[in-house]
Design a protein around this motif. Structure first.
Motif, PDB file in Angstrom:
ATOM      1  N   PRO A  44       0.838  -1.404  -0.125  1.00  9.85           N
ATOM      2  CA  PRO A  44      -0.112   0.149  -0.213  1.00  9.85           C
ATOM      3  C   PRO A  44       0.821   1.176  -0.013  1.00  9.85           C
ATOM      4  O   PRO A  44       2.022   1.459   0.803  1.00  9.85           O
ATOM      5  N   CYS A  45       0.396   2.202  -1.044  1.00 16.04           N
ATOM      6  CA  CYS A  45       0.994   3.577  -0.646  1.00 16.04           C
ATOM      7  C   CYS A  45       1.037   3.949   0.899  1.00 16.04           C
ATOM      8  O   CYS A  45      -0.091   4.154   1.290  1.00 16.04           O
ATOM      9  N   PRO A  46       2.095   4.556   1.359  1.00 16.89           N
ATOM     10  CA  PRO A  46       1.718   5.134   2.685  1.00 16.89           C
ATOM     11  C   PRO A  46       0.687   6.181   2.901  1.00 16.89           C
ATOM     12  O   PRO A  46       0.318   6.677   4.063  1.00 16.89           O
ATOM     13  N   GLU A  47       0.471   6.886   1.841  1.00 18.66           N
ATOM     14  CA  GLU A  47      -0.509   8.143   1.965  1.00 18.66           C
ATOM     15  C   GLU A  47      -1.608   7.805   1.715  1.00 18.66           C
ATOM     16  O   GLU A  47      -2.706   8.058   2.439  1.00 18.66           O
ATOM     17  N   CYS A  48      -2.002   6.878   0.619  1.00 19.29           N
ATOM     18  CA  CYS A  48      -3.374   6.723   0.310  1.00 19.29           C
ATOM     19  C   CYS A  48      -3.758   5.455   0.183  1.00 19.29           C
ATOM     20  O   CYS A  48      -5.173   4.936   0.248  1.00 19.29           O
ATOM     21  N   GLY A  49      -2.942   4.400   0.353  1.00 18.35           N
ATOM     22  CA  GLY A  49      -3.068   2.839   0.726  1.00 18.35           C
ATOM     23  C   GLY A  49      -3.377   2.212  -0.555  1.00 18.35           C
ATOM     24  O   GLY A  49      -3.754   0.927  -0.558  1.00 18.35           O
ATOM     25  N   LYS A  83       5.946   3.287  -6.496  1.00 22.07           N
ATOM     26  CA  LYS A  83       5.572   4.786  -7.186  1.00 22.07           C
ATOM     27  C   LYS A  83       4.141   4.756  -7.413  1.00 22.07           C
ATOM     28  O   LYS A  83       3.526   4.356  -8.382  1.00 22.07           O
ATOM     29  N   CYS A  84       3.489   5.851  -6.436  1.00 20.06           N
ATOM     30  CA  CYS A  84       2.014   5.857  -6.415  1.00 20.06           C
ATOM     31  C   CYS A  84       1.734   6.986  -7.436  1.00 20.06           C
ATOM     32  O   CYS A  84       2.429   8.057  -7.756  1.00 20.06           O
ATOM     33  N   PRO A  85       0.784   6.765  -8.497  1.00 18.15           N
ATOM     34  CA  PRO A  85       0.531   7.730  -9.621  1.00 18.15           C
ATOM     35  C   PRO A  85       0.284   9.191  -8.993  1.00 18.15           C
ATOM     36  O   PRO A  85       0.554  10.232  -9.418  1.00 18.15           O
ATOM     37  N   VAL A  86      -0.383   9.369  -7.557  1.00 16.12           N
ATOM     38  CA  VAL A  86      -0.504  10.580  -6.882  1.00 16.12           C
ATOM     39  C   VAL A  86       0.587  11.044  -5.980  1.00 16.12           C
ATOM     40  O   VAL A  86       0.863  12.241  -6.270  1.00 16.12           O
ATOM     41  N   HIS A  87       1.272  10.071  -5.390  1.00 15.91           N
ATOM     42  CA  HIS A  87       2.178  10.633  -4.425  1.00 15.91           C
ATOM     43  C   HIS A  87       3.687  10.456  -4.760  1.00 15.91           C
ATOM     44  O   HIS A  87       4.285  10.727  -3.887  1.00 15.91           O
ATOM     45  N   GLY A  88       3.812   9.795  -5.955  1.00 17.94           N
ATOM     46  CA  GLY A  88       5.248   9.657  -6.314  1.00 17.94           C
ATOM     47  C   GLY A  88       5.749   8.459  -5.525  1.00 17.94           C
ATOM     48  O   GLY A  88       5.136   7.578  -5.090  1.00 17.94           O
TER      49      GLY A  88
HETATM   50 ZN    ZN Z   1      -0.697   7.339  -2.850  1.00 21.92          ZN
END
Ligand code: ZN
Length: 410
Positions: A44-49, A83-88
């Motif tokens: 999971p992305c640490p920001e948005c999951g 590599k999250c499309p939103v959070h990098g």
């Molecule tokens: Zn994210």
């Protein structure tokens, strides 16, 4: 059970992580445990999951874990990044440690428990970490606690100054009298010192403050009057501080009289300093008959003492009208006493009378914080190793802040 599985279980390593290697170094008294994760795992992305596949890995990191018997135990891992499309590009969270810590959560929890019982040097020795590391664990705990803390309204508030060593070096402390905690610490004892605390509260929150106890100190009074609606009915001068003004006045009378009597060769007041500081009922039993004899000596000091004792009766009144009556007759006596230090205090009390009498309504003192004060005194004594006042503040928050200090295990 295989050693890797044993370590996976006792270290609490959960899937998708597993132990790939355990190395024992008898001489260095350490065990190094390497953990790796299964491939094909989505993180999971640490920001948005959002679940993402591994982008790359951060360089290997090492965390100190709880000891295995006498062996210091270290965990090694390379944490995947996604590599999250939103959070990098972001490093994922791991269950055993908080971000940026060189210790696992379990070790930090142990360290906090030890730091609560010992000073920094002692904790560092017991935990086998450096002074700086122990300090860092304490500071992190306070930051963690402060982040979690929501700014609630302190209904019964104490404001006090704390001197730091010699010279005019002060801190301003704000207490929650009901919780017996230190809510806020500021440098100096200026108006701005206290303004800083009130600026954290909304007007609605400041309205909800029911009572504030403090010493007669104009910068604090100015700040309270500016920020707290209805301050005149809420402000209470601490009765112990008030009594201290009187006790000091008695002592000044004694010093002066002792000097005068000595010139005439009379030593009757020699060695009596502490007797006059006691209130009647706290006088040590073995001193009572001597003190009774001394009081009959028609001394100025004895008169000053009697005036001080009479003022104390004020605190027992329930009725404001009767208290005012008592004050007026006390004041007349004090002013006629021809004892300058006593007259000075009496005039000050008259000037501030309104907020001396608010005690009858709120019945609060800084006595709770006197309890805190003794803890703070202990911190100060332990604090020889503290390099600056920021360290001192952190230690006060750690021990007296009522903060939730512990990191959580997942
Ligand atoms: Zn994210």
């Amino acid at each position: 059970m295989e050693v890797k599985e044993l370590y996976r279980q006792i270290l609490g390593i959960e899937k998708p992580w597993r132990v790939s290697q355990v190395e024992l170094d008898i001489r260095a008294e350490r065990i190094d445990v390497k953990v790796v994760h299964d491939e094909e795992v989505r993180w999971p992305c640490p920001e948005c999951g959002q679940l993402l596949s591994v982008y790359d890995h951060a360089p290997e990191r090492v965390w100190r874990h709880l000891d295995t018997c006498q062996f210091k135990t270290y965990l090694h891992a390379r944490i995947p990044r996604v590599k999250c499309p939103v959070h990098g590009v972001r490093q994922v969270k791991v269950s055993w440690a908080e971000a940026h810590s060189r210790f696992t959560v379990l070790f930090e929890r142990l360290a906090i428990a030890v730091l609560r019982e010992a000073n920094i040097e002692g904790a560092a020795r017991l935990l086998r970490v450096s002074w700086d590391e122990a300090w860092n664990l304490m500071e992190r705990a306070v930051r963690r606690g402060q982040k979690r803390k929501s700014r609630r309204v302190v209904k019964k508030m104490g404001v006090d100054e704390k001197s730091l060593g010699k010279g005019h070096n002060y801190l301003t402390l704000v207490y929650d009298l009901e919780e017996a905690t230190v809510e806020y610490i500021a440098d100096d004892r200026r108006k701005e010192s206290l303004d800083g605390y009130f600026s954290l509260l909304s007007l609605a929150q400041r309205k909800e403050i029911e009572a504030i106890v403090t010493d007669i100190w104009d910068p604090y009074l100015a700040s309270i009057r500016e920020h707290v609606p209805g301050a005149e009915d809420k402000l209470v001068f601490d009765r112990y501080h008030l009594m201290r003004h009187l006790v000091e006045a008695v002592d000044r009378v004694r010093k002066q009289e002792h000097r005068e009597l000595k010139k005439e060769g009379l030593e009757v007041l020699a060695g009596t300093k502490y007797l006059w500081l006691y209130s009647q009922e706290n006088l040590p039993p073995e001193k009572r008959s001597f003190f009774t004899w001394l009081k009959k000596k028609r001394l100025k000091t004895a008169r000053a003492w009697a005036i001080k004792e009479s003022f104390r009766e004020l605190w027992d009144y329930r009725s404001l009208a009767w208290a005012i009556k008592h004050f007026e007759s006390w004041y007349a006596w004090a002013i006629r006493s021809r004892l300058n230090p006593i007259k000075q205090v009496a005039r000050m009390f008259r000037k501030y009378l309104r907020n001396i009498l608010t005690y009858l309504k709120h019945r609060i003192t800084n006595a709770v914080s006197e309890g805190l004060n003794s803890t703070i005194q202990t911190i100060k004594k332990m604090a020889c190793g503290f390099r600056n006042r920021e360290h001192f503040k952190i230690a006060i928050y750690f021990h007296c802040g009522g903060l939730d200090l512990y990191p959580v295990t997942h």
